[in-house]
Enzyme design. Structure first.
Site, PDB file in Angstrom:
ATOM      1  N   ASP A  89       0.843  -1.204   0.000  1.00  0.00           N
ATOM      2  CA  ASP A  89       0.000   0.000   0.000  1.00  0.00           C
ATOM      3  C   ASP A  89       0.876   1.252   0.000  1.00  0.00           C
ATOM      4  O   ASP A  89       2.019   1.212   0.448  1.00  0.00           O
ATOM      5  CB  ASP A  89      -0.864   0.047   1.274  1.00  0.00           C
ATOM      6  CG  ASP A  89      -2.062  -0.888   1.209  1.00  0.00           C
ATOM      7  OD1 ASP A  89      -2.322  -1.493   0.156  1.00  0.00           O
ATOM      8  OD2 ASP A  89      -2.749  -0.999   2.246  1.00  0.00           O
ATOM      9  N   ARG A 141      -1.369  -0.666  -8.328  1.00  0.00           N
ATOM     10  CA  ARG A 141      -2.753  -0.278  -8.010  1.00  0.00           C
ATOM     11  C   ARG A 141      -2.799   1.254  -8.078  1.00  0.00           C
ATOM     12  O   ARG A 141      -2.000   1.932  -7.435  1.00  0.00           O
ATOM     13  CB  ARG A 141      -3.154  -0.721  -6.615  1.00  0.00           C
ATOM     14  CG  ARG A 141      -4.534  -0.158  -6.190  1.00  0.00           C
ATOM     15  CD  ARG A 141      -4.743  -0.160  -4.667  1.00  0.00           C
ATOM     16  NE  ARG A 141      -4.762  -1.481  -4.125  1.00  0.00           N
ATOM     17  CZ  ARG A 141      -4.356  -1.768  -2.883  1.00  0.00           C
ATOM     18  NH1 ARG A 141      -3.890  -0.822  -2.077  1.00  0.00           N
ATOM     19  NH2 ARG A 141      -4.406  -3.009  -2.430  1.00  0.00           N
TER      20      ARG A 141
HETATM   21  C1  LIG Z   1      -8.894  -1.209  -3.079  1.00  0.00           C
HETATM   22  C2  LIG Z   1      -8.449   0.136  -2.593  1.00  0.00           C
HETATM   23  C3  LIG Z   1      -7.179   0.269  -2.068  1.00  0.00           C
HETATM   24  C4  LIG Z   1      -6.719   1.524  -1.660  1.00  0.00           C
HETATM   25  N1  LIG Z   1      -5.433   1.660  -1.249  1.00  0.00           N
HETATM   26  C5  LIG Z   1      -4.953   2.890  -0.946  1.00  0.00           C
HETATM   27  C6  LIG Z   1      -3.572   3.108  -0.653  1.00  0.00           C
HETATM   28  O1  LIG Z   1      -2.753   2.194  -0.668  1.00  0.00           O
HETATM   29  N2  LIG Z   1      -3.187   4.382  -0.371  1.00  0.00           N
HETATM   30  C7  LIG Z   1      -4.058   5.443  -0.365  1.00  0.00           C
HETATM   31  O2  LIG Z   1      -3.636   6.577  -0.124  1.00  0.00           O
HETATM   32  N3  LIG Z   1      -5.365   5.257  -0.614  1.00  0.00           N
HETATM   33  C8  LIG Z   1      -5.836   4.015  -0.914  1.00  0.00           C
HETATM   34  N4  LIG Z   1      -7.170   3.864  -1.213  1.00  0.00           N
HETATM   35  C9  LIG Z   1      -8.123   4.965  -0.963  1.00  0.00           C
HETATM   36  C10 LIG Z   1      -8.228   5.896  -2.132  1.00  0.00           C
HETATM   37  O3  LIG Z   1      -7.028   6.613  -2.294  1.00  0.00           O
HETATM   38  C11 LIG Z   1      -9.386   6.903  -1.950  1.00  0.00           C
HETATM   39  O4  LIG Z   1      -9.178   7.628  -0.777  1.00  0.00           O
HETATM   40  C12 LIG Z   1     -10.755   6.254  -1.874  1.00  0.00           C
HETATM   41  O5  LIG Z   1     -10.856   5.143  -2.719  1.00  0.00           O
HETATM   42  C13 LIG Z   1     -11.845   7.269  -2.297  1.00  0.00           C
HETATM   43  O6  LIG Z   1     -11.632   7.678  -3.614  1.00  0.00           O
HETATM   44  P1  LIG Z   1     -12.542   7.230  -4.866  1.00  0.00           P
HETATM   45  O7  LIG Z   1     -11.638   6.855  -5.966  1.00  0.00           O
HETATM   46  O8  LIG Z   1     -13.509   6.214  -4.459  1.00  0.00           O
HETATM   47  O9  LIG Z   1     -13.231   8.571  -5.358  1.00  0.00           O
HETATM   48  P2  LIG Z   1     -14.055   9.785  -4.567  1.00  0.00           P
HETATM   49  O10 LIG Z   1     -14.102  10.835  -5.603  1.00  0.00           O
HETATM   50  O11 LIG Z   1     -13.407  10.024  -3.263  1.00  0.00           O
HETATM   51  O12 LIG Z   1     -15.420   9.097  -4.365  1.00  0.00           O
HETATM   52  C14 LIG Z   1     -16.302   8.764  -5.426  1.00  0.00           C
HETATM   53  C15 LIG Z   1     -17.596   8.197  -4.843  1.00  0.00           C
HETATM   54  O13 LIG Z   1     -17.280   6.943  -4.197  1.00  0.00           O
HETATM   55  C16 LIG Z   1     -18.058   6.791  -3.014  1.00  0.00           C
HETATM   56  N5  LIG Z   1     -17.137   6.758  -1.848  1.00  0.00           N
HETATM   57  C17 LIG Z   1     -15.824   7.077  -1.847  1.00  0.00           C
HETATM   58  N6  LIG Z   1     -15.308   6.922  -0.617  1.00  0.00           N
HETATM   59  C18 LIG Z   1     -16.309   6.513   0.169  1.00  0.00           C
HETATM   60  C19 LIG Z   1     -16.417   6.178   1.540  1.00  0.00           C
HETATM   61  N7  LIG Z   1     -15.369   6.224   2.370  1.00  0.00           N
HETATM   62  N8  LIG Z   1     -17.627   5.795   2.002  1.00  0.00           N
HETATM   63  C20 LIG Z   1     -18.688   5.712   1.198  1.00  0.00           C
HETATM   64  N9  LIG Z   1     -18.664   6.030  -0.104  1.00  0.00           N
HETATM   65  C21 LIG Z   1     -17.490   6.410  -0.617  1.00  0.00           C
HETATM   66  C22 LIG Z   1     -18.985   7.970  -2.962  1.00  0.00           C
HETATM   67  O14 LIG Z   1     -20.176   7.607  -3.628  1.00  0.00           O
HETATM   68  C23 LIG Z   1     -18.236   9.038  -3.733  1.00  0.00           C
HETATM   69  O15 LIG Z   1     -19.080  10.014  -4.260  1.00  0.00           O
HETATM   70  C24 LIG Z   1      -7.610   2.647  -1.697  1.00  0.00           C
HETATM   71  C25 LIG Z   1      -8.875   2.485  -2.229  1.00  0.00           C
HETATM   72  C26 LIG Z   1      -9.301   1.275  -2.691  1.00  0.00           C
HETATM   73  C27 LIG Z   1     -10.644   1.165  -3.302  1.00  0.00           C
END
Ligand SMILES: Cc1cc2nc3c(=O)[nH]c(=O)nc-3n(C[C@H](O)[C@H](O)[C@H](O)COP(=O)(O)OP(=O)(O)OC[C@H]3O[C@@H](n4cnc5c(N)ncnc54)[C@H](O)[C@@H]3O)c2cc1C
Length: 263
Positions: A89, A141
């Protein structure tokens, strides 16, 4: 184990994440290593379809990068022996370079399908990192990024983060390496599907990834549509920093938690 078995039954693969980060004691890093070795053994015993995700600060990156490397190496070695995969990560920008350095050492010793890394589209440096990592090559990722970063290192505006996400996604998909597109954002997902269709990239040439419990409807729909869908399953006692990041990225979750506490 039960959650992952259910996910597998819904057509999704998974990634175990034992919650812990910024570990400050050597003995605690050893406990983390043992937990992961145990999980890898349990995955084999039960036959569930899951890999593991690790955080290097969980293994002492902030204490001593050499210790974090040695600890992570034990896990990657065990996973490689079992034909499994370890995802490193990405954490806050203070450890981005150190994380990439440790990952490169691991990748020099182990195969493309043994260990991979994460990059975050909110960082200015990410496009260059993607290009460098693809040269190795590395399985990546792509996510937007979950830490509170300053405008000196990260795009402050959501639109710029999203634009960069799409740019880097295209680089990754066009590379021919199997990558993870981690997002719940329908705009990012549509852009990925459009690009893959236009370029003739197969549905099995990459995977979507989402967090456990978030947009389950979308997870099921993508799996039904024949896309590969991996769900990240965090567990363990040290849930607080992870939980706070989830609240910060979607303030509506604060209301959701509050309401459910009273139910
Ligand atoms: C499999 C996976 C691994 C990850 N690993 C890392 C990592 O190693 N390092 C790192 O910095 N980040 C990691 N993340 C987190 C990532 O960086 C984002 O903070 C997170 O995924 C929210 O961004 P988004 O792309 O969903 O888009 P956004 O623009 O934040 O969200 C889009 C839509 O998704 C939904 N959504 C997003 N977050 C949430 C929530 N918490 N609860 C409910 N609904 C939500 C909502 O409907 C929102 O409108 C990971 C995410 C995933 C899915």
């Amino acid at each position: 184990m039960t959650a992952i078995r259910d996910l597998n039954a819904r057509g999704c693969t998974a990634s175990f994440d034992h919650l812990n980060e910024s570990v400050g004691r050597v003995a605690e890093t050893e406990t983390e290593v043992r937990e992961y070795l145990d999980v890898l053994a349990r995955i084999d015993e039960t036959g569930i379809d899951s890999n593991v995700s690790i955080k290097l600060t969980q293994f002492g990156l902030e204490l001593d990068p050499e210790l974090a490397y040695r600890n992570a190496r034990r896990i990657v070695e065990d996973a490689a022996r079992r034909g499994n995969f370890v995802r490193v990560d990405m954490e806050g920008s203070s450890v981005t370079q150190a994380t990439i350095d440790v990952f490169k050492r691991l990748r020099a010793e182990f195969g493309l399908n043994d260990v991979g890394i994460v990059i975050q589209s909110y960082l200015y440096r990410t496009k260059d990192d993607a290009r460098e990592l693809l040269k190795i090559p590395a399985r990546i990722r792509l996510c937007k990024g979950a830490y509170n970063e300053s405008p000196e290192v990260a795009y402050p505006a959501k639109q710029d983060v999203d634009d960069n996400y799409v740019r880097v996604m295209k680089l990754l998909l066009a590379s021919g390496v199997y990558h993870g597109i981690a997002t719940h954002d329908p705009k990012m997902i549509d852009a990925t599907i459009d690009f893959a269709q236009r370029e003739g990239i197969g549905k099995d040439a990459f995977e979507f990834q989402m967090l456990y419990g978030i947009r389950r409807d979308l997870q099921d729909q993508l799996a039904r549509d024949g896309y590969r869908m991996r769900v990240y399953v965090p567990y363990g006692k040290h849930w607080y920093p992870y939980f706070m990041r989830r609240l910060a990225e979607r303030p509506a979750n604060i209301w959701f938690v509050w309401k459910n506490l009273w139910k």
